[in-house]
Design a protein around this motif. Structure first.
Motif, PDB file in Angstrom:
ATOM      1  N   LYS A  14       0.825  -1.222   0.179  1.00 56.61           N
ATOM      2  CA  LYS A  14      -0.040   0.079  -0.238  1.00 56.61           C
ATOM      3  C   LYS A  14       0.963   1.238  -0.036  1.00 56.61           C
ATOM      4  N   LEU A  15       1.904   1.275   0.759  1.00 58.34           N
ATOM      5  CA  LEU A  15       2.769   2.300   0.893  1.00 58.34           C
ATOM      6  C   LEU A  15       3.534   2.656  -0.123  1.00 58.34           C
ATOM      7  N   VAL A  16       4.052   1.717  -0.948  1.00 56.92           N
ATOM      8  CA  VAL A  16       5.016   2.186  -2.166  1.00 56.92           C
ATOM      9  C   VAL A  16       4.288   3.063  -3.011  1.00 56.92           C
ATOM     10  N   PRO A  17       3.143   2.610  -3.467  1.00 52.58           N
ATOM     11  CA  PRO A  17       2.306   3.355  -4.634  1.00 52.58           C
ATOM     12  C   PRO A  17       1.860   4.474  -4.032  1.00 52.58           C
ATOM     13  N   VAL A  18       1.420   4.709  -2.906  1.00 49.50           N
ATOM     14  CA  VAL A  18       1.011   6.063  -2.659  1.00 49.50           C
ATOM     15  C   VAL A  18       2.188   7.079  -2.540  1.00 49.50           C
ATOM     16  N   LEU A  19       3.171   6.608  -1.989  1.00 47.22           N
ATOM     17  CA  LEU A  19       4.502   7.430  -1.865  1.00 47.22           C
ATOM     18  C   LEU A  19       4.841   7.840  -3.590  1.00 47.22           C
ATOM     19  N   ALA A  20       4.843   6.943  -4.315  1.00 50.62           N
ATOM     20  CA  ALA A  20       5.185   7.139  -5.683  1.00 50.62           C
ATOM     21  C   ALA A  20       4.162   8.305  -6.219  1.00 50.62           C
ATOM     22  N   ARG A  21       2.884   8.069  -6.007  1.00 51.49           N
ATOM     23  CA  ARG A  21       1.709   9.144  -6.680  1.00 51.49           C
ATOM     24  C   ARG A  21       2.183  10.437  -6.022  1.00 51.49           C
ATOM     25  N   VAL A  22       2.460  10.577  -4.711  1.00 51.14           N
ATOM     26  CA  VAL A  22       2.874  11.775  -4.165  1.00 51.14           C
ATOM     27  C   VAL A  22       3.927  12.502  -4.830  1.00 51.14           C
ATOM     28  N   LEU A  23       5.068  11.818  -4.915  1.00 47.93           N
ATOM     29  CA  LEU A  23       6.215  12.044  -5.640  1.00 47.93           C
ATOM     30  C   LEU A  23       6.065  12.575  -7.253  1.00 47.93           C
ATOM     31  N   THR A  24       5.146  11.507  -8.110  1.00 41.66           N
ATOM     32  CA  THR A  24       5.007  11.730  -9.493  1.00 41.66           C
ATOM     33  C   THR A  24       4.073  13.092  -9.583  1.00 41.66           C
ATOM     34  N   GLU A  25       2.977  13.322  -8.421  1.00 40.55           N
ATOM     35  CA  GLU A  25       2.318  14.346  -8.516  1.00 40.55           C
ATOM     36  C   GLU A  25       3.221  15.955  -8.300  1.00 40.55           C
ATOM     37  N   LEU A  26       4.049  15.563  -7.646  1.00 37.62           N
ATOM     38  CA  LEU A  26       5.051  16.688  -7.261  1.00 37.62           C
ATOM     39  C   LEU A  26       5.912  16.899  -8.416  1.00 37.62           C
ATOM     40  N   CYS A  27       6.376  15.851  -9.159  1.00 42.07           N
ATOM     41  CA  CYS A  27       7.132  16.135 -10.417  1.00 42.07           C
ATOM     42  C   CYS A  27       6.354  16.725 -11.393  1.00 42.07           C
ATOM     43  N   LYS A  28       5.076  16.298 -11.598  1.00 44.70           N
ATOM     44  CA  LYS A  28       4.199  16.895 -12.758  1.00 44.70           C
ATOM     45  C   LYS A  28       3.877  18.357 -12.551  1.00 44.70           C
ATOM     46  N   ARG A  29       3.821  18.787 -11.245  1.00 45.15           N
ATOM     47  CA  ARG A  29       3.464  20.014 -10.849  1.00 45.15           C
ATOM     48  C   ARG A  29       4.841  20.914 -11.006  1.00 45.15           C
ATOM     49  N   ASN A  30       5.905  20.545 -10.982  1.00 45.44           N
ATOM     50  CA  ASN A  30       7.117  21.065 -11.082  1.00 45.44           C
ATOM     51  C   ASN A  30       7.921  20.971 -12.452  1.00 45.44           C
ATOM     52  N   ASP A  31       7.558  19.979 -13.036  1.00 44.58           N
ATOM     53  CA  ASP A  31       8.255  19.706 -14.628  1.00 44.58           C
ATOM     54  C   ASP A  31       8.331  20.947 -15.493  1.00 44.58           C
ATOM     55  N   HIS A  32       7.177  21.897 -15.320  1.00 41.76           N
ATOM     56  CA  HIS A  32       6.939  22.820 -16.231  1.00 41.76           C
ATOM     57  C   HIS A  32       7.891  23.894 -15.750  1.00 41.76           C
ATOM     58  N   ILE A  33       8.303  24.091 -14.626  1.00 36.65           N
ATOM     59  CA  ILE A  33       9.227  25.251 -14.173  1.00 36.65           C
ATOM     60  C   ILE A  33      10.530  25.161 -14.579  1.00 36.65           C
ATOM     61  N   PRO A  34      10.885  26.177 -15.227  1.00 31.85           N
ATOM     62  CA  PRO A  34      12.345  26.249 -15.737  1.00 31.85           C
ATOM     63  C   PRO A  34      13.526  26.118 -14.662  1.00 31.85           C
ATOM     64  N   VAL A  35      14.602  25.515 -14.581  1.00 28.95           N
ATOM     65  CA  VAL A  35      15.508  25.286 -13.555  1.00 28.95           C
ATOM     66  C   VAL A  35      16.433  26.289 -13.848  1.00 28.95           C
ATOM     67  N   ASP A  36      16.626  27.221 -12.809  1.00 31.59           N
ATOM     68  CA  ASP A  36      17.819  28.092 -13.026  1.00 31.59           C
ATOM     69  C   ASP A  36      19.120  27.299 -13.337  1.00 31.59           C
ATOM     70  N   PRO A  37      19.940  27.626 -14.166  1.00 31.62           N
ATOM     71  CA  PRO A  37      21.306  26.740 -14.096  1.00 31.62           C
ATOM     72  C   PRO A  37      22.075  26.737 -12.621  1.00 31.62           C
ATOM     73  N   SER A  38      21.994  27.939 -12.012  1.00 28.02           N
ATOM     74  CA  SER A  38      22.665  28.105 -10.760  1.00 28.02           C
ATOM     75  C   SER A  38      22.114  27.341  -9.735  1.00 28.02           C
ATOM     76  N   HIS A  39      20.939  26.795  -9.877  1.00 25.00           N
ATOM     77  CA  HIS A  39      20.270  25.981  -8.877  1.00 25.00           C
ATOM     78  C   HIS A  39      20.300  24.761  -9.148  1.00 25.00           C
ATOM     79  N   VAL A  40      20.986  24.168 -10.271  1.00 28.96           N
ATOM     80  CA  VAL A  40      21.178  22.856 -10.432  1.00 28.96           C
ATOM     81  C   VAL A  40      22.128  22.078  -9.721  1.00 28.96           C
ATOM     82  N   THR A  41      21.568  20.974  -8.904  1.00 28.57           N
ATOM     83  CA  THR A  41      22.426  20.445  -8.011  1.00 28.57           C
ATOM     84  C   THR A  41      22.705  19.066  -8.438  1.00 28.57           C
ATOM     85  N   LYS A  42      23.671  18.316  -7.428  1.00 28.30           N
ATOM     86  CA  LYS A  42      24.266  16.945  -7.866  1.00 28.30           C
ATOM     87  C   LYS A  42      23.190  16.063  -8.280  1.00 28.30           C
ATOM     88  N   PHE A  43      21.791  16.173  -7.599  1.00 23.90           N
ATOM     89  CA  PHE A  43      20.835  15.273  -7.787  1.00 23.90           C
ATOM     90  C   PHE A  43      20.374  15.329  -9.240  1.00 23.90           C
TER      91      PHE A  43
END
Length: 192
Positions: A14-43
């Motif tokens: 139960k836990l893995v799919p819900v955590l995946a959905r939360v993180l996937t929704e977060l990424c979908k919300r943020n994927d359209h936001i351009p990342v400033d090159p000065s804010h790029v991390t090792k991740f």
């Protein structure tokens, strides 16, 4: 997997799919936001990995042997990272590396037995040198704050359980209990 590290398969299922959905929704919300090159991390990767967040979490769940609590702690650590690094935008370019690093740290901090960094790197698709570097970066970005109070843990656990219920309602075609959030955090710590 170590002999006496027995996961609670029902809870994990139960836990893995819900955590995946939360993180996937977060990424979908943020994927359209351009990342400033000065804010790029090792991740940040140059392109998003081909593996979905859910498949990635399932892989980690299968091979890491970490406790279910580590998945919740991992989310708390990622939330702390976001709160303490306002310029970091968690998106599809960095989410996978944040997941493997935060889960590895949670296992090291919480579980009595855990695998070494090289093993976690192999599970997560990064080499040993890189996982070591990600670990250090993550720790500095959260000021080495791995302790989670019972109150905070229970709040995140409850919010994930509520999200799981809303996911089940979505799958049965019923109305959602509440609309999805629009904030940039995976789980809001609004009670603080």
């Amino acid at each position: 997997m170590a002999e006496d590290m027995k996961p609670n398969e029902a809870r994990r299922k139960k836990l893995v799919p819900v955590l995946a959905r939360v993180l996937t929704e977060l990424c979908k919300r943020n994927d359209h936001i351009p990342v400033d090159p000065s804010h790029v991390t090792k991740f940040h990767a140059l392109r998003a990995p081909a593996i979905t967040i859910e498949d990635y979490l399932q892989r980690i769940s299968k091979y890491s042997g970490c406790s279910e609590e580590c998945f919740i702690l991992s989310l708390i650590y990622v939330d702390r990272l976001i709160n303490q690094n306002q310029n970091l935008i968690v998106n599809s370019l960095c989410c996978h590396r944040l997941i493997i690093t935060s889960l590895m740290l949670a296992a090291k901090f919480f579980d009595d037995q855990y695998f070494n960094n090289a093993y976690y790197g192999k599970v997560g698709g990064v080499n040993c040198k890189e996982i070591n570097s990600l670990e250090i970066e993550f720790l500095f970005m959260i000021n080495f704050n791995l302790y989670v109070s019972d109150k905070d843990y229970e709040m995140y656990n409850r919010k994930l359980e509520e999200h799981a219920v809303s996911m089940q309602l979505d799958q049965t075609g019923q109305k959602r209990i509440k609309p999805p959030t629009t904030h940039s955090k995976p789980i809001s710590a609004q009670q603080h």
